[in-house]
Design an enzyme around this catalytic site. Structure first.
Site, PDB file in Angstrom:
ATOM      1  N   THR A   1       0.891  -1.210   0.098  1.00  5.55           N
ATOM      2  CA  THR A   1      -0.008   0.098  -0.086  1.00  5.55           C
ATOM      3  C   THR A   1       0.872   1.167  -0.017  1.00  5.55           C
ATOM      4  O   THR A   1       0.185   2.544  -0.092  1.00  5.55           O
ATOM      5  CB  THR A   1      -0.805   0.006   1.162  1.00  5.55           C
ATOM      6  OG1 THR A   1      -0.126  -0.145   2.435  1.00  5.55           O
ATOM      7  CG2 THR A   1      -2.130  -0.977   1.380  1.00  5.55           C
TER       8      THR A   1
ATOM      9  N   SER B   1       3.924   4.090  -1.655  1.00  5.74           N
ATOM     10  CA  SER B   1       3.821   4.702  -2.806  1.00  5.74           C
ATOM     11  C   SER B   1       4.450   3.626  -3.801  1.00  5.74           C
ATOM     12  O   SER B   1       4.169   3.498  -4.824  1.00  5.74           O
ATOM     13  CB  SER B   1       4.766   5.989  -2.826  1.00  5.74           C
ATOM     14  OG  SER B   1       5.252   6.228  -1.329  1.00  5.74           O
TER      15      SER B   1
ATOM     16  N   LYS C   1      -5.455   2.186   4.952  1.00  2.20           N
ATOM     17  CA  LYS C   1      -4.573   1.873   3.421  1.00  2.20           C
ATOM     18  C   LYS C   1      -5.073   0.916   2.613  1.00  2.20           C
ATOM     19  O   LYS C   1      -5.307   1.151   1.392  1.00  2.20           O
ATOM     20  CB  LYS C   1      -3.193   1.887   3.711  1.00  2.20           C
ATOM     21  CG  LYS C   1      -2.490   3.261   4.103  1.00  2.20           C
ATOM     22  CD  LYS C   1      -1.164   3.432   3.712  1.00  2.20           C
ATOM     23  CE  LYS C   1      -0.125   4.384   4.719  1.00  2.20           C
ATOM     24  NZ  LYS C   1       0.689   3.702   5.436  1.00  2.20           N
TER      25      LYS C   1
ATOM     26  N   LYS D   1      21.400   4.788   1.028  1.00  4.39           N
ATOM     27  CA  LYS D   1      21.549   4.901   2.555  1.00  4.39           C
ATOM     28  C   LYS D   1      22.148   3.673   3.215  1.00  4.39           C
ATOM     29  O   LYS D   1      22.950   3.781   4.165  1.00  4.39           O
ATOM     30  CB  LYS D   1      20.587   5.390   3.350  1.00  4.39           C
ATOM     31  CG  LYS D   1      19.979   6.855   2.880  1.00  4.39           C
ATOM     32  CD  LYS D   1      18.858   7.349   3.400  1.00  4.39           C
ATOM     33  CE  LYS D   1      18.324   8.670   2.815  1.00  4.39           C
ATOM     34  NZ  LYS D   1      18.187   8.613   1.267  1.00  4.39           N
TER      35      LYS D   1
ATOM     36  N   ASN E   1      16.855   8.545  -4.339  1.00  7.91           N
ATOM     37  CA  ASN E   1      15.421   8.958  -4.081  1.00  7.91           C
ATOM     38  C   ASN E   1      14.475   9.059  -5.232  1.00  7.91           C
ATOM     39  O   ASN E   1      14.477   9.401  -6.358  1.00  7.91           O
ATOM     40  CB  ASN E   1      15.792  10.701  -3.635  1.00  7.91           C
ATOM     41  CG  ASN E   1      16.832  10.842  -2.630  1.00  7.91           C
ATOM     42  OD1 ASN E   1      16.538  10.651  -1.707  1.00  7.91           O
ATOM     43  ND2 ASN E   1      17.878  11.239  -3.079  1.00  7.91           N
TER      44      ASN E   1
END
Length: 337
Positions: free
Chosen positions: A23, A25, A52, A139, A179
């Site tokens: 659920t 993005s 969601k 990261k 990102n």
């Protein structure tokens, strides 16, 4: 090349796919793409938030008889095992990911991101899943914060899992990218919001970041699922830009309030560190970091690719394409004034 991708991915037709964090993005965009392009037997959305799931189920894009909603936490191995019965492919996108929250709640991040990874590996093995692709993050490279450290552990867990599987068993690979443009909690929607106030908070204008659209991320995961032999860490060749570039395009009129770097942030993002250069193969649109484990020994030949030079690194300030103003505008089109 897109139609080519879709043809080769007929492997999703009549198959069952489970996505953890379905659920989120990425999860929603992934499910949408799969339902648009293929006719899978089942697409199982596995996540913990009933609200969601309800909202997704009601949405017009998700009115599809192949779709199943399965409430559960990746911390719960037995529940995962039930969810994975008769599943062919698993995409593992569930994670806790907010950097500051991780510093205050390390146990929670370890339980979800590290123990959760172990549970996925074991449940998939037990259920006889064919392929598992796990999502990583920039990261996880030389991590400076706990979130990155948990994702590094998770990556290692998935890659090493290929040792248990033997030749006929489940194969596991990892996809790592930077990102996602406009993802929740990122700088792009923040700048768009601050534009109304006339002043942006900028950590450091010289800072550089990789940018990828959600759709490109989904496409890359699907390609990697198709091409993987198990054990690869896939890194797409994606462009980068500076934070000042983003600010100038989203809010050209706004003043800057430079606040300095936050704890756990880096000046530049690294997707492939120099220490791993000797294990890296370069392809037209991506890199593969090969594992150091023994099980990988006989696989190099099938992949092709070109070895990278000794001190190679792939970071948002070296060896990558820098976005032009027009390209950046195109990427940020949804957030422009």
């Amino acid at each position: 090349s897109n139609s080519l991708i879709y043809q080769s991915l007929l492997m999703l037709n009549d198959k069952s796919i489970l996505i953890t964090g379905g659920t989120g993005s990425f999860g929603q965009k992934f499910v949408r793409s799969v339902l648009e392009r293929y006719s899978p037997k089942r697409v199982i959305v596995y996540s913990r938030d009933e609200l969601k799931q309800y909202e997704m189920k009601e949405h017009k894009d998700f009115q599809n008889s192949a779709l199943r909603f399965f409430l559960g936490d990746v911390r719960d191995r037995e529940r995962l095992y039930l969810a994975m019965r008769d599943v062919d492919f698993v995409i593992h996108a569930a994670a806790l990911k907010q950097v500051p929250a991780a510093e205050y709640n390390p146990h929670e991040f370890i339980k979800t991101n590290v123990d959760g990874a172990t549970n996925i590996v074991e449940a998939a093995l037990r259920a006889g899943v064919q392929k598992v692709v796990a999502l990583s993050t920039d990261k996880a490279v030389n991590p400076v914060n706990l979130y990155g450290a948990t994702k590094l552990c998770s990556d290692k867990v998935f890659i090493a899992a290929n040792s248990y599987a033997g030749d006929a068993g489940t194969t596991y690979s990892v996809v790592r990218y930077g990102n996602v443009v406009g993802s929740r909690g990122s700088v792009v929607p923040l700048f768009a919001k601050q534009r109304g106030e006339g002043s942006l908070t900028i950590t450091n204008p010289e800072m550089t970041r990789f940018l990828i659209t959600l759709q490109k991320g989904v496409d890359f995961v699907l390609e990697s699922l198709e091409n993987m032999v198990g054990g690869e860490l896939f890194v797409p060749k994606i462009p980068a830009c500076s934070v000042s570039d983003i600010a100038n395009i989203i809010a050209p009129e706004s003043k800057w309030n430079v606040i300095g770097m936050r704890p756990g942030e880096k000046m530049h993002e690294i997707l492939i560190p120099e220490d791993e250069a000797r294990n890296v193969l370069e392809f037209d649109n991506h890199f593969v970091i090969q594992p150091i484990q023994a099980f990988w020994g006989n696989r190099i030949g099938i992949l092709g690719g070109v070895s990278c030079p000794e001190n190679f690194r792939f970071a948002s300030n070296v060896n990558c394409e820098t976005l032009s103003e027009d390209q950046l505008k195109e990427l940020l089109v949804d957030f422009l004034p």
